[in-house]
Design a protein around this motif. Structure first.
Motif, PDB file in Angstrom:
ATOM      1  N   ILE A  68      37.832  49.556  43.971  1.00 22.08           N
ATOM      2  CA  ILE A  68      38.867  49.072  43.047  1.00 22.08           C
ATOM      3  C   ILE A  68      39.539  50.243  42.334  1.00 22.08           C
ATOM      4  O   ILE A  68      40.773  50.252  42.147  1.00 22.08           O
ATOM      5  CB  ILE A  68      38.257  48.083  42.032  1.00 22.08           C
ATOM      6  CG1 ILE A  68      37.708  46.854  42.760  1.00 22.08           C
ATOM      7  CG2 ILE A  68      39.293  47.653  40.998  1.00 22.08           C
ATOM      8  CD1 ILE A  68      38.753  46.083  43.551  1.00 22.08           C
ATOM      9  N   LEU A  69      38.730  51.248  41.946  1.00 21.93           N
ATOM     10  CA  LEU A  69      39.318  52.434  41.301  1.00 21.93           C
ATOM     11  C   LEU A  69      40.279  53.151  42.250  1.00 21.93           C
ATOM     12  O   LEU A  69      41.342  53.656  41.834  1.00 21.93           O
ATOM     13  CB  LEU A  69      38.199  53.383  40.867  1.00 21.93           C
ATOM     14  CG  LEU A  69      37.369  52.947  39.652  1.00 21.93           C
ATOM     15  CD1 LEU A  69      36.193  53.879  39.449  1.00 21.93           C
ATOM     16  CD2 LEU A  69      38.240  52.907  38.400  1.00 21.93           C
ATOM     17  N   THR A  70      39.894  53.196  43.525  1.00 24.88           N
ATOM     18  CA  THR A  70      40.763  53.854  44.517  1.00 24.88           C
ATOM     19  C   THR A  70      42.078  53.093  44.655  1.00 24.88           C
ATOM     20  O   THR A  70      43.167  53.697  44.695  1.00 24.88           O
ATOM     21  CB  THR A  70      40.044  53.914  45.870  1.00 24.88           C
ATOM     22  OG1 THR A  70      38.801  54.602  45.713  1.00 24.88           O
ATOM     23  CG2 THR A  70      40.895  54.652  46.894  1.00 24.88           C
ATOM     24  N   LEU A  71      41.991  51.763  44.719  1.00 27.21           N
ATOM     25  CA  LEU A  71      43.215  50.961  44.820  1.00 27.21           C
ATOM     26  C   LEU A  71      44.041  51.088  43.540  1.00 27.21           C
ATOM     27  O   LEU A  71      45.282  51.140  43.599  1.00 27.21           O
ATOM     28  CB  LEU A  71      42.842  49.492  45.072  1.00 27.21           C
ATOM     29  CG  LEU A  71      43.997  48.536  45.367  1.00 27.21           C
ATOM     30  CD1 LEU A  71      44.787  49.000  46.597  1.00 27.21           C
ATOM     31  CD2 LEU A  71      43.463  47.121  45.593  1.00 27.21           C
ATOM     32  N   LEU A 103      41.495  41.888  49.021  1.00 30.56           N
ATOM     33  CA  LEU A 103      42.067  42.826  48.054  1.00 30.56           C
ATOM     34  C   LEU A 103      43.473  42.336  47.751  1.00 30.56           C
ATOM     35  O   LEU A 103      44.220  41.982  48.675  1.00 30.56           O
ATOM     36  CB  LEU A 103      42.089  44.245  48.619  1.00 30.56           C
ATOM     37  CG  LEU A 103      40.704  44.888  48.844  1.00 30.56           C
ATOM     38  CD1 LEU A 103      40.845  46.227  49.534  1.00 30.56           C
ATOM     39  CD2 LEU A 103      39.972  45.054  47.519  1.00 30.56           C
ATOM     40  N   GLU A 104      43.856  42.311  46.459  1.00 29.73           N
ATOM     41  CA  GLU A 104      45.100  41.631  46.082  1.00 29.73           C
ATOM     42  C   GLU A 104      45.888  42.465  45.069  1.00 29.73           C
ATOM     43  O   GLU A 104      45.319  43.252  44.298  1.00 29.73           O
ATOM     44  CB  GLU A 104      44.775  40.258  45.476  1.00 29.73           C
ATOM     45  CG  GLU A 104      43.972  39.357  46.393  1.00 29.73           C
ATOM     46  CD  GLU A 104      43.388  38.146  45.680  1.00 29.73           C
ATOM     47  OE1 GLU A 104      42.488  37.521  46.227  1.00 29.73           O
ATOM     48  OE2 GLU A 104      43.846  37.858  44.534  1.00 29.73           O
ATOM     49  N   TRP A 105      47.175  42.232  45.078  1.00 29.62           N
ATOM     50  CA  TRP A 105      48.057  42.806  44.061  1.00 29.62           C
ATOM     51  C   TRP A 105      48.663  41.633  43.294  1.00 29.62           C
ATOM     52  O   TRP A 105      49.244  40.731  43.856  1.00 29.62           O
ATOM     53  CB  TRP A 105      49.148  43.669  44.707  1.00 29.62           C
ATOM     54  CG  TRP A 105      50.344  43.929  43.819  1.00 29.62           C
ATOM     55  CD1 TRP A 105      51.624  43.550  44.023  1.00 29.62           C
ATOM     56  CD2 TRP A 105      50.334  44.636  42.575  1.00 29.62           C
ATOM     57  NE1 TRP A 105      52.446  43.960  43.011  1.00 29.62           N
ATOM     58  CE2 TRP A 105      51.655  44.642  42.079  1.00 29.62           C
ATOM     59  CE3 TRP A 105      49.351  45.265  41.822  1.00 29.62           C
ATOM     60  CZ2 TRP A 105      52.007  45.251  40.880  1.00 29.62           C
ATOM     61  CZ3 TRP A 105      49.712  45.873  40.633  1.00 29.62           C
ATOM     62  CH2 TRP A 105      51.015  45.868  40.163  1.00 29.62           C
ATOM     63  N   ILE A 106      48.480  41.655  41.945  1.00 33.81           N
ATOM     64  CA  ILE A 106      48.964  40.582  41.080  1.00 33.81           C
ATOM     65  C   ILE A 106      49.926  41.207  40.076  1.00 33.81           C
ATOM     66  O   ILE A 106      49.507  41.871  39.109  1.00 33.81           O
ATOM     67  CB  ILE A 106      47.811  39.880  40.334  1.00 33.81           C
ATOM     68  CG1 ILE A 106      46.924  39.075  41.292  1.00 33.81           C
ATOM     69  CG2 ILE A 106      48.349  38.924  39.301  1.00 33.81           C
ATOM     70  CD1 ILE A 106      45.877  39.845  41.967  1.00 33.81           C
ATOM     71  N   ALA A 209      41.517  45.383  37.808  1.00 34.09           N
ATOM     72  CA  ALA A 209      41.896  46.642  37.144  1.00 34.09           C
ATOM     73  C   ALA A 209      43.378  46.568  36.764  1.00 34.09           C
ATOM     74  O   ALA A 209      44.222  46.168  37.584  1.00 34.09           O
ATOM     75  CB  ALA A 209      41.631  47.826  38.058  1.00 34.09           C
ATOM     76  N   PRO A 210      43.724  46.931  35.531  1.00 36.36           N
ATOM     77  CA  PRO A 210      45.132  46.843  35.099  1.00 36.36           C
ATOM     78  C   PRO A 210      45.957  48.039  35.627  1.00 36.36           C
ATOM     79  O   PRO A 210      45.454  49.148  35.785  1.00 36.36           O
ATOM     80  CB  PRO A 210      45.013  46.875  33.568  1.00 36.36           C
ATOM     81  CG  PRO A 210      43.773  47.674  33.309  1.00 36.36           C
ATOM     82  CD  PRO A 210      42.839  47.361  34.435  1.00 36.36           C
ATOM     83  N   ILE A 211      47.248  47.779  35.862  1.00 42.09           N
ATOM     84  CA  ILE A 211      48.207  48.823  36.283  1.00 42.09           C
ATOM     85  C   ILE A 211      49.352  48.813  35.277  1.00 42.09           C
ATOM     86  O   ILE A 211      49.913  47.749  34.961  1.00 42.09           O
ATOM     87  CB  ILE A 211      48.749  48.557  37.704  1.00 42.09           C
ATOM     88  CG1 ILE A 211      47.590  48.413  38.716  1.00 42.09           C
ATOM     89  CG2 ILE A 211      49.705  49.675  38.132  1.00 42.09           C
ATOM     90  CD1 ILE A 211      46.742  49.640  38.864  1.00 42.09           C
ATOM     91  N   GLY A 230      50.911  45.034  36.212  1.00 47.10           N
ATOM     92  CA  GLY A 230      50.186  44.011  36.965  1.00 47.10           C
ATOM     93  C   GLY A 230      48.717  44.410  37.107  1.00 47.10           C
ATOM     94  O   GLY A 230      48.208  45.247  36.359  1.00 47.10           O
ATOM     95  N   PHE A 231      48.062  43.813  38.127  1.00 49.87           N
ATOM     96  CA  PHE A 231      46.640  44.074  38.326  1.00 49.87           C
ATOM     97  C   PHE A 231      46.335  44.228  39.805  1.00 49.87           C
ATOM     98  O   PHE A 231      46.980  43.573  40.646  1.00 49.87           O
ATOM     99  CB  PHE A 231      45.783  42.902  37.813  1.00 49.87           C
ATOM    100  CG  PHE A 231      46.000  42.577  36.364  1.00 49.87           C
ATOM    101  CD1 PHE A 231      46.999  41.678  35.984  1.00 49.87           C
ATOM    102  CD2 PHE A 231      45.220  43.158  35.391  1.00 49.87           C
ATOM    103  CE1 PHE A 231      47.182  41.363  34.661  1.00 49.87           C
ATOM    104  CE2 PHE A 231      45.403  42.857  34.066  1.00 49.87           C
ATOM    105  CZ  PHE A 231      46.391  41.956  33.693  1.00 49.87           C
ATOM    106  N   VAL A 232      45.389  45.113  40.107  1.00 50.57           N
ATOM    107  CA  VAL A 232      44.795  45.107  41.452  1.00 50.57           C
ATOM    108  C   VAL A 232      43.484  44.352  41.347  1.00 50.57           C
ATOM    109  O   VAL A 232      42.748  44.486  40.360  1.00 50.57           O
ATOM    110  CB  VAL A 232      44.576  46.531  41.992  1.00 50.57           C
ATOM    111  CG1 VAL A 232      45.892  47.191  42.298  1.00 50.57           C
ATOM    112  CG2 VAL A 232      43.752  47.376  41.032  1.00 50.57           C
TER     113      VAL A 232
END
Length: 634
Positions: A68-71, A103-106, A209-211, A230-232
């Motif tokens: 998750i940290l990598t993404l 694995l998702e992008w929100i 994880a927040p972006i 957004g969030f990964v």
């Protein structure tokens, strides 16, 4: 000599037992030390295995966090990422790891941008719309609101097409998790969760994880909320994550259970609850899991009760038994050999002496037979005279003991009467003398107003003195058993005495169900009942007095009890109330001579019984006394 002979005879047994005890103690000590060493070694090996299992699972969790940290780093380092780029990057994780479900992008989508966002995404995904899941997992168009958090990219896409556009903020718990990650700028782990797939319900967990737009963590809470991009999100299969760990645990002889210590609804993640032998805390972002490892019965038996220990005990017992038997046999053979030599020498000497004495004693035997016959006759006559004399002495001794006891009782009663004469009888007389002197002084001074009061006080003291004398006379007659024994209806007798003593109709009387019908009594039985009822009435502190009689039977006696609801008695006065002239209240407040309970005690004791009380202040009192069953006229 007999003691020495007995010890010598049993010496082989004692030596055998001593050998067995000593060798058994040594064997037990050796076996116990051996067992402790084996158990300690086994336990250390078991602990090492459990720590290895826990470390393996913790490493798997750390790898998930690193994914998750990598993404997250990938999104922070790129301003705009297309779906092909997302797919290519995430495929690196999905190819090698089977516990990652998706694995998702929100992204964060504001309401004013919703329509443009849906049109833009339709170019990539056919008919993309922001939607929500209902209670029964059906999808419908999401209603209007300030912000949306839809699933924009998901990998692998195959089989998860329905999840595209799913607004995670439609679920309150998921929204709180997203907001927590946004506000703390940290990776956040959810408890067991499922988005749509019912068959996998409660077997997945999410890491979010927040972006932020700047690619950096804003310094204040307001900036974090304003600059959120957004969030990964990673969805992980719990079963796949720990399958290899569980296989290793089973191979090592452990039953594995995984708990979510921070879960609000369903803490059990894997396995079944057992009484755990080893506990390990596993750290996830913002959440703690607990790994419980329970030894199987086979492993527990092998670890705590090694077979070698039982073999050592068995061999030690065999060796101890053989040593004991050897010691016993050796000692017995040595002892028997010595005894045979001694006996042979003694037999030779006895044979020589016996032959010389046989002739001598044969000659004197005839003479002594004649003398013996004469002595037997005299002895028989002397024995008959002695038996007659011993019988007379026994009768005289019994009479003397009886008279001694009677004399001791009489002496004690004389002492008590002397005490009464010097104290309790003198007190009323002194009071009468003092009051009479006051009357004379008032007459001489011609002051007649207080004379009636003094004369009334004189009459009261004379009445008290009269009651004392009457009770003393009754007390002196107790124990003679001169009264006639008669069979009476005991309930009727008690009711008659109660009617004579009850001050009003508010006083009540009751009997238990097992109360006897007729018993043999003397007049002194009525004296006991009269005094006990009189005591309850005299000391009653309530308007409604209740007295209850009960009775139980033993082999040779009845045990009567009388219970009232009066003021009760302090336990420290239980002995004092049965003494002569003892009252717990001043005589000017409670009418009586203080002889009632002393009379009862003397009557009951004279019939071989006991009287005692059970009470506490404010709880009433219960008096018990014994009365003999087999009472007859002399």
């Amino acid at each position: 000599m007999q003691a020495v002979s007995w010890l010598s005879k049993n010496k082989p047994v004692y030596l055998g037992l001593l050998s067995f005890v000593l060798s058994s103690a040594i064997s037990l000590e050796f076996s116990t030390n051996l067992k402790n060493e084996i158990v300690s070694t086994n336990q250390n090996a078991v602990i090492a295995k459990t720590e290895k299992i826990a470390d393996f699972l913790q490493e798997a969790i750390k790898r998930s966090v690193i994914d998750i940290l990598t993404l997250q780093a990938f999104y922070n380092s790129h301003k705009d990422i297309s779906y092909p780029q997302f797919k290519q990057f995430t495929q690196l994780f999905l190819n090698d790891i089977n516990y990652i479900k998706t694995l998702e992008w929100i992204p964060k989508v504001e309401h004013k941008d919703r329509k443009d966002f849906e049109i833009q995404q339709t170019n990539t995904f056919n008919q993309f719309q922001i939607k929500k899941a209902t209670a029964n997992n059906r999808l419908e168009i999401s209603e209007a609101k300030t912000n949306y958090y839809p699933i924009n990219y998901i990998q692998p896409l195959a089989g998860n097409e329905d999840m595209l556009g799913l607004d995670l903020s439609a679920d309150r718990i998921q929204l709180e998790t997203l907001e927590f990650a946004r506000d703390t700028a940290e990776i956040t782990t959810t408890e067991q969760i499922n988005l749509l797939d019912e068959k996998d319900a409660l077997h997945n967990f999410l890491m979010i994880a927040p972006i932020y737009h700047t690619g950096m963590i804003p310094t204040s809470l307001a900036l974090r909320r304003a600059e959120l991009k957004g969030f990964v999100l990673g969805s992980f299969k719990i079963a796949n994550l720990i399958n290899r760990v569980n296989e290793q645990a089973l191979n090592d002889g452990f039953l594995m259970t995984l708990l979510d210590l921070d879960a609000l609804t369903q803490p059990l993640l894997f396995g079944q609850r057992h009484k755990a032998d080893y506990l390990f805390d596993l750290q996830l972002p913002q959440r703690t899991w607990q790994l419980e490892l329970t030894m199987s019965d086979e492993l527990r038996q092998k670890t705590l009760a090694p077979p070698l220990y039982h073999w050592a005990l068995f061999c030690g017992f065999i060796i101890s038994t053989l040593l004991a038997l050897s010691a016993y046999a050796l000692t017995r053979i040595t002892q028997d050999s010595r005894q045979l030599k001694t006996l042979n020498s003694k037999i030779k000497g006895h044979n020589q002496n016996l032959e010389a004495k046989v002739d001598e004693r044969t000659q004197s035997l005839a003479i002594k037979n004649e003398e013996l016959n004469k002595n037997v006759t005299q002895l028989t006559q002397s024995r008959e005279a002695l038996n007659k004399l011993m019988l007379e002495l026994k009768q005289q001794k019994e009479q003397a003991e009886s008279k001694s006891l009677e004399l001791a009782r009489s002496n004690k009663e004389l002492d008590e009467f002397a005490y009464v004469a010097s104290h309790d009888l003198k007190a009323p007389l002194r009071g009468i003398d003092q009051l009479a002197s006051w009357v004379i002084e008032d007459l001489e001074a011609n002051e007649l107003t207080e004379i009636p009061e003094h004369l009334t006080a004189i009459r009261q003291r004379i009445s008290r003195l009269e009651r004392l004398l009457v009770d003393l006379f009754k007390y002196s007659k107790v124990g003679r058993h001169e009264e006639k024994v008669s069979q009476v209806d005991v309930q009727k007798l008690i009711k008659d005495v109660f009617i004579l003593n009850a001050p009003s109709t508010q006083c009540s009387l009751s009997f238990s169900d097992n109360f006897p019908y007729k018993i043999n009594v003397t007049a002194q039985f009525e004296l006991i009942i009269r005094n006990l009822i009189g005591n309850a009435v005299k000391h009653a502190d309530k308007e409604e007095l209740h007295i209850e009689f009960d009775c139980s039977e033993q082999n040779n006696a009845y045990t009567f009890s009388i219970r009232d609801n009066g003021p009760g008695i302090d336990p420290k006065h239980f002995e004092q109330i049965f003494e002569m002239f003892k009252t717990l209240k001043p005589r000017d407040k409670v009418e009586g001579s203080g002889m009632g309970l002393a009379l009862i005690k003397k009557v009951v004791n004279s019939y071989g019984g006991k009287v005692f009380v059970e009470s506490s202040l404010g709880q009433g009192s219960t008096f018990y006394f014994n009365w003999p069953k087999n009472l007859h006229n002399k």
